[in-house]
Design a protein around this motif. Structure first.
Motif, mmCIF file in Angstrom:
data_model
loop_
_atom_site.group_PDB
_atom_site.id
_atom_site.type_symbol
_atom_site.label_atom_id
_atom_site.label_comp_id
_atom_site.label_asym_id
_atom_site.label_seq_id
_atom_site.Cartn_x
_atom_site.Cartn_y
_atom_site.Cartn_z
ATOM 1 N N GLU A 118 26.993 14.272 -29.720
ATOM 2 C CA GLU A 118 27.550 14.399 -27.850
ATOM 3 C C GLU A 118 27.379 13.131 -27.125
ATOM 4 O O GLU A 118 26.500 12.332 -27.968
ATOM 5 C CB GLU A 118 26.988 15.908 -27.303
ATOM 6 N N TYR A 119 27.699 13.206 -26.252
ATOM 7 C CA TYR A 119 27.992 11.949 -25.575
ATOM 8 C C TYR A 119 28.631 12.162 -23.911
ATOM 9 O O TYR A 119 29.530 12.845 -24.170
ATOM 10 C CB TYR A 119 28.448 10.548 -25.764
ATOM 11 N N GLU A 120 28.549 11.374 -22.700
ATOM 12 C CA GLU A 120 29.553 11.098 -21.543
ATOM 13 C C GLU A 120 30.334 10.182 -22.183
ATOM 14 O O GLU A 120 30.597 9.379 -22.149
ATOM 15 C CB GLU A 120 28.656 11.114 -20.283
ATOM 16 N N LYS A 132 31.630 16.927 -27.056
ATOM 17 C CA LYS A 132 31.112 17.536 -28.261
ATOM 18 C C LYS A 132 31.320 17.613 -29.805
ATOM 19 O O LYS A 132 32.877 18.062 -29.111
ATOM 20 C CB LYS A 132 30.287 18.610 -28.139
ATOM 21 N N LYS A 133 30.705 16.934 -30.397
ATOM 22 C CA LYS A 133 32.936 16.264 -31.360
ATOM 23 C C LYS A 133 32.315 15.865 -32.701
ATOM 24 O O LYS A 133 31.335 15.559 -33.046
ATOM 25 C CB LYS A 133 32.856 14.390 -30.647
ATOM 26 N N ILE A 134 33.123 16.179 -33.503
ATOM 27 C CA ILE A 134 32.975 16.426 -34.501
ATOM 28 C C ILE A 134 33.627 15.148 -35.141
ATOM 29 O O ILE A 134 34.432 14.750 -35.185
ATOM 30 C CB ILE A 134 33.395 17.151 -35.895
ATOM 31 N N VAL A 135 32.971 14.426 -36.098
ATOM 32 C CA VAL A 135 33.759 13.059 -36.688
ATOM 33 C C VAL A 135 33.812 12.708 -38.446
ATOM 34 O O VAL A 135 32.852 12.676 -38.792
ATOM 35 C CB VAL A 135 33.600 11.359 -36.296
ATOM 36 N N ILE A 136 34.720 12.748 -38.671
ATOM 37 C CA ILE A 136 34.681 13.350 -40.143
ATOM 38 C C ILE A 136 34.621 11.702 -40.766
ATOM 39 O O ILE A 136 35.858 11.263 -39.833
ATOM 40 C CB ILE A 136 36.427 13.705 -40.828
ATOM 41 N N ILE A 187 27.248 24.421 -33.772
ATOM 42 C CA ILE A 187 26.408 23.692 -34.479
ATOM 43 C C ILE A 187 25.323 22.409 -34.055
ATOM 44 O O ILE A 187 26.011 22.325 -32.927
ATOM 45 C CB ILE A 187 27.620 23.019 -35.157
ATOM 46 N N ALA A 188 24.688 21.895 -34.600
ATOM 47 C CA ALA A 188 23.422 21.239 -34.047
ATOM 48 C C ALA A 188 24.165 19.754 -35.153
ATOM 49 O O ALA A 188 25.276 19.805 -35.123
ATOM 50 C CB ALA A 188 22.378 21.387 -35.280
ATOM 51 N N LEU A 189 23.715 18.949 -33.463
ATOM 52 C CA LEU A 189 24.169 17.709 -34.094
ATOM 53 C C LEU A 189 23.182 17.119 -35.872
ATOM 54 O O LEU A 189 22.201 17.434 -35.101
ATOM 55 C CB LEU A 189 23.556 17.035 -32.972
ATOM 56 N N GLY A 190 23.748 15.777 -36.176
ATOM 57 C CA GLY A 190 23.695 15.819 -37.012
ATOM 58 C C GLY A 190 25.101 15.172 -38.353
ATOM 59 O O GLY A 190 25.980 14.950 -37.732
ATOM 60 N N GLU A 191 24.274 14.785 -39.204
ATOM 61 C CA GLU A 191 25.703 14.609 -40.820
ATOM 62 C C GLU A 191 25.507 16.155 -41.518
ATOM 63 O O GLU A 191 24.552 16.718 -41.566
ATOM 64 C CB GLU A 191 24.448 12.854 -41.084
#
Length: 151
Positions: free
Chosen positions: A50-52, A142-146, A33-37
């Motif tokens: 995504e981040y370290e 790589k993370k999803i925040v709802i 899935i692409a980064l974004g909203e």
């Protein structure tokens, strides 16, 4: 704060419709899935980032007044520190646009590791400090925040 497994998502169908919608997004999101909203409904949106991870996240704890966060790394794992707001002092004023207040670092009441099928749900009374490495080595996340609006 709730810590749970993606295997238990169906429980939330009868618990809270908005939380369930967010968890369904997590369950069905492809790994590429692409980064974004991503808008999910009138009350729910997903942010893919995504981040370290770091030994020190550099900002301490954060808390939101108008949203519940569901945080789920689907690549990598991350340590999130947790403490209730009554034990903290803010070092920023509440930002109404971003819905966030930042708090000084303190000893956590708890630390949880999310990822590998485990997510955390953080309510407005839950100050949380994400972005920490769960071992002493930084790791790609790589993370999803709802984000669920609290009405």
């Amino acid at each position: 704060m709730i810590l749970d497994s993606v295997d238990n998502i169906e429980f939330y169908k009868s618990f809270n419709a908005d939380i369930y919608e967010g968890l369904q997004f997590i369950k069905n999101a492809p790994v590429d899935i692409a980064l974004g909203e991503y808008p999910i409904s009138a009350n729910v949106k997903a942010l893919v980032m995504e981040y370290e991870t770091k030994i020190d996240n550099g900002f301490g704890y954060e808390a939101h007044k108008r949203v519940i966060d569901i945080q789920f790394p689907f690549i990598g794992k991350e340590l999130v520190k947790y403490v209730t707001l009554d034990k903290l002092s803010a070092y920023t004023a509440y930002d109404e646009v971003k819905d966030v207040t930042f708090y000084r670092t303190t000893e956590p009441e708890s630390e949880v590791v999310i990822g590998n099928g485990i997510y955390g749900i953080f309510f407005p009374i839950d100050a949380h400090a994400p972005q920490h490495c769960y071992s002493n080595m930084p790791e790609y996340i790589k993370k999803i925040v709802i984000k669920i609006k609290v009405t």
